[in-house]
Scaffold this motif. Structure first.
Motif, PDB file in Angstrom:
ATOM      1  N   ASP A   1       0.809  -1.222   0.000  1.00  0.00           N
ATOM      2  CA  ASP A   1       0.000   0.000   0.000  1.00  0.00           C
ATOM      3  C   ASP A   1       0.838   1.266   0.000  1.00  0.00           C
ATOM      4  O   ASP A   1       0.481   2.265  -0.651  1.00  0.00           O
ATOM      5  CB  ASP A   1      -0.935   0.001   1.216  1.00  0.00           C
ATOM      6  CG  ASP A   1      -2.044  -1.039   1.078  1.00  0.00           C
ATOM      7  OD1 ASP A   1      -2.097  -1.706   0.012  1.00  0.00           O
ATOM      8  OD2 ASP A   1      -2.836  -1.193   2.017  1.00  0.00           O
TER       9      ASP A   1
ATOM     10  N   GLU B   1       0.460   4.046  -2.881  1.00  0.00           N
ATOM     11  CA  GLU B   1       0.025   5.428  -2.663  1.00  0.00           C
ATOM     12  C   GLU B   1       0.995   6.415  -3.298  1.00  0.00           C
ATOM     13  O   GLU B   1       0.589   7.384  -3.948  1.00  0.00           O
ATOM     14  CB  GLU B   1      -0.106   5.696  -1.168  1.00  0.00           C
ATOM     15  CG  GLU B   1      -0.677   7.072  -0.851  1.00  0.00           C
ATOM     16  CD  GLU B   1      -0.969   7.245   0.624  1.00  0.00           C
ATOM     17  OE1 GLU B   1      -1.538   8.298   0.966  1.00  0.00           O
ATOM     18  OE2 GLU B   1      -0.639   6.349   1.430  1.00  0.00           O
TER      19      GLU B   1
ATOM     20  N   SER C   1      -0.100   8.702  -6.455  1.00  0.00           N
ATOM     21  CA  SER C   1      -0.037  10.155  -6.265  1.00  0.00           C
ATOM     22  C   SER C   1       0.822  10.787  -7.352  1.00  0.00           C
ATOM     23  O   SER C   1       0.481  11.858  -7.891  1.00  0.00           O
ATOM     24  CB  SER C   1       0.543  10.478  -4.887  1.00  0.00           C
ATOM     25  OG  SER C   1      -0.319  10.019  -3.860  1.00  0.00           O
TER      26      SER C   1
ATOM     27  N   LEU D   1      -6.603   5.947  -6.115  1.00  0.00           N
ATOM     28  CA  LEU D   1      -6.267   6.476  -4.790  1.00  0.00           C
ATOM     29  C   LEU D   1      -7.460   6.392  -3.844  1.00  0.00           C
ATOM     30  O   LEU D   1      -7.319   6.059  -2.661  1.00  0.00           O
ATOM     31  CB  LEU D   1      -5.799   7.934  -4.908  1.00  0.00           C
ATOM     32  CG  LEU D   1      -4.333   8.133  -5.305  1.00  0.00           C
ATOM     33  CD1 LEU D   1      -4.061   9.597  -5.649  1.00  0.00           C
ATOM     34  CD2 LEU D   1      -3.401   7.652  -4.196  1.00  0.00           C
ATOM     35  N   ALA D   2      -8.653   6.671  -4.384  1.00  0.00           N
ATOM     36  CA  ALA D   2      -9.868   6.580  -3.562  1.00  0.00           C
ATOM     37  C   ALA D   2     -10.102   5.137  -3.127  1.00  0.00           C
ATOM     38  O   ALA D   2     -10.491   4.873  -1.970  1.00  0.00           O
ATOM     39  CB  ALA D   2     -11.055   7.099  -4.359  1.00  0.00           C
TER      40      ALA D   2
ATOM     41  N   GLU E   1      -7.710   4.359  -0.336  1.00  0.00           N
ATOM     42  CA  GLU E   1      -8.100   4.968   0.936  1.00  0.00           C
ATOM     43  C   GLU E   1      -9.254   4.229   1.593  1.00  0.00           C
ATOM     44  O   GLU E   1      -9.383   4.197   2.818  1.00  0.00           O
ATOM     45  CB  GLU E   1      -8.466   6.441   0.721  1.00  0.00           C
ATOM     46  CG  GLU E   1      -7.262   7.299   0.364  1.00  0.00           C
ATOM     47  CD  GLU E   1      -7.665   8.720  -0.021  1.00  0.00           C
ATOM     48  OE1 GLU E   1      -8.887   8.986  -0.053  1.00  0.00           O
ATOM     49  OE2 GLU E   1      -6.749   9.534  -0.278  1.00  0.00           O
ATOM     50  N   GLN E   2     -10.114   3.600   0.762  1.00  0.00           N
ATOM     51  CA  GLN E   2     -11.264   2.859   1.286  1.00  0.00           C
ATOM     52  C   GLN E   2     -10.912   1.425   1.655  1.00  0.00           C
ATOM     53  O   GLN E   2     -11.736   0.708   2.241  1.00  0.00           O
ATOM     54  CB  GLN E   2     -12.395   2.852   0.262  1.00  0.00           C
ATOM     55  CG  GLN E   2     -12.954   4.250  -0.021  1.00  0.00           C
ATOM     56  CD  GLN E   2     -13.886   4.263  -1.227  1.00  0.00           C
ATOM     57  OE1 GLN E   2     -14.241   3.200  -1.743  1.00  0.00           O
ATOM     58  NE2 GLN E   2     -14.268   5.455  -1.659  1.00  0.00           N
TER      59      GLN E   2
ATOM     60  N   HIS F   1      -5.817   0.047   4.528  1.00  0.00           N
ATOM     61  CA  HIS F   1      -5.349   1.421   4.654  1.00  0.00           C
ATOM     62  C   HIS F   1      -5.672   2.017   6.026  1.00  0.00           C
ATOM     63  O   HIS F   1      -4.974   2.905   6.524  1.00  0.00           O
ATOM     64  CB  HIS F   1      -5.981   2.284   3.560  1.00  0.00           C
ATOM     65  CG  HIS F   1      -5.379   3.659   3.449  1.00  0.00           C
ATOM     66  ND1 HIS F   1      -4.077   3.870   3.007  1.00  0.00           N
ATOM     67  CD2 HIS F   1      -5.887   4.893   3.760  1.00  0.00           C
ATOM     68  CE1 HIS F   1      -3.812   5.166   3.014  1.00  0.00           C
ATOM     69  NE2 HIS F   1      -4.904   5.807   3.464  1.00  0.00           N
ATOM     70  N   SER F   2      -6.769   1.553   6.645  1.00  0.00           N
ATOM     71  CA  SER F   2      -7.183   2.085   7.946  1.00  0.00           C
ATOM     72  C   SER F   2      -6.432   1.460   9.115  1.00  0.00           C
ATOM     73  O   SER F   2      -6.561   1.907  10.246  1.00  0.00           O
ATOM     74  CB  SER F   2      -8.690   1.860   8.133  1.00  0.00           C
ATOM     75  OG  SER F   2      -9.001   0.480   8.109  1.00  0.00           O
TER      76      SER F   2
END
Length: 366
Positions: free
Chosen positions: A333, A337, A341, A355-356, A359-360, A364-365
């Motif tokens: 990840d 990213e 980017s 990228l969205a 992030e989802q 990533h969390s």
């Protein structure tokens, strides 16, 4: 056919025939045959033809002994005619001798074989092949392999490919290890009859470290046409390592074959080695090929490094995005990213969506 060769072929039958003749010949006939045989050795060919023809004609309608003698006179005439460079006429005389010697099957069979060779020398190729095939069939399993190969070659020379292929199978069945000439003949016949697998087997059986580039190329090409790209790649690889293939175009063909043959890691290894040695240019095309090779090989670390190197060199948003996509799919990840980017900053329209998605991602969390 030279005069010396004809002598080896045709003269051997006469004395054996006389010794085992049935019915027995009268003494005066044997003496006359001996006299003409001497004239033949003394190169009095015209005289032998004339006298043998007269005797053959006189005796051909007589009893069994007379007809047998007539056949032997025809053989003497055939010898003389052949030595005079008249193979067609000589063959005709042997055909008459065979007809007269119907009861002497062994001798008639020898004359059949000799007639076939004379027909061939006379340019009567179709008849020659027919006669030799008839003789071979009469011999059954005792037929010499050399003569079976001879007929196979005659049929191939006449471009009667399917018949040649049929006799080739019989030739090979009686030959433990075909020589180079026989292999070449088999290869041509298999190729002409579109038996690619068999042709490939012939080529593979004849390849060794001493084989030249032509044979290696031919074998690899046949493997491709046979739907065996892996074998094609292995053959080209071996030839390259042996130094038989060393041109620049051979280098790239090696890569293409490994990519098509299911060995992309091998292609990538060659590319990296050549790049390090300076044998090939470090440009976008080469790095893209390297990245795709490691990608197909499913070597995640090397594939990502190769895509990063390509994107850095090309400065194309699409290359940075593809690098990021692979990193994301393979669980990298942080690399994903950064790459995505960079792709977005270079104006790649799809980078924002990726990228969205990143992030989802549950990863990533964490």
């Amino acid at each position: 056919m030279t005069m010396r060769v004809w002598g080896c072929i045709c003269l051997i039958g006469l004395w054996a025939s006389l010794a085992h003749a049935s019915p027995a010949l009268p003494g005066d006939i044997i003496d006359d045959l001996n006299r003409l045989q001497t004239q033949l050795r003394d190169a009095q060919y015209a005289s032998v033809v004339t006298q043998a023809t007269q005797q053959a004609t006189r005796l051909q309608t007589g009893n069994a002994a007379d007809r047998w003698a007539s056949a032997l006179y025809q053989q003497l005439a055939a010898n003389a005619l052949a030595r005079q460079g008249q193979p067609g006429d000589a063959a005709n005389r042997l055909a008459q001798a065979r007809e007269l010697a119907a009861g002497e099957q062994a001798q008639a069979a020898r004359w059949l074989r000799e007639e076939a060779s004379l027909r061939r020398t006379a340019g009567q190729t179709t008849q020659a092949s027919t006669l030799l095939a008839e003789w071979l069939e009469s011999q059954g399993t005792a037929a010499p392999a050399a003569d079976i190969w001879k007929l196979t070659r005659w049929l191939a020379d006449a471009q009667r490919w399917q018949e040649a292929a049929d006799w080739l199978e019989r030739s090979l069945s009686q030959t433990a290890e075909p020589d180079a000439t026989q292999r070449r003949l088999a290869l041509v016949i298999y190729q002409r009859t579109q038996q690619t697998d068999q042709a490939l087997d012939v080529l593979l059986g004849g390849l060794d470290e001493g084989s030249d580039a032509t044979h290696w190329r031919q074998a690899a090409g046949l493997a491709q046409r046979a739907g065996q790209p892996g074998i094609a790649a292995a053959l080209w690889d071996t030839a390259w390592r042996l130094g038989r293939l060393d041109e620049d175009e051979d280098r790239w063909q090696l890569i293409n074959l490994h990519m098509a043959g299911g060995t992309p890691a091998r292609a990538a290894e060659f590319l990296e080695r050549w790049l390090e040695a300076g044998d090939i240019v470090r440009d976008e095309t080469t790095l893209r090929l390297l990245a795709n090779a490691w990608h197909q090989a499913r070597d995640k670390s090397r594939a990502l490094d190769a895509w990063q190197a390509l994107a850095t060199l090309s400065k194309e948003g699409s290359d940075w995005r593809q690098y990021g996509q692979l990193a994301f799919v393979w669980g990298q990840d942080e690399r994903a990213e950064k790459a995505l980017s960079r792709a977005q900053s270079l104006g790649d329209a799809q980078a924002a969506e990726w990228l969205a998605t990143l992030e989802q991602s549950p990863r990533h969390s964490l």
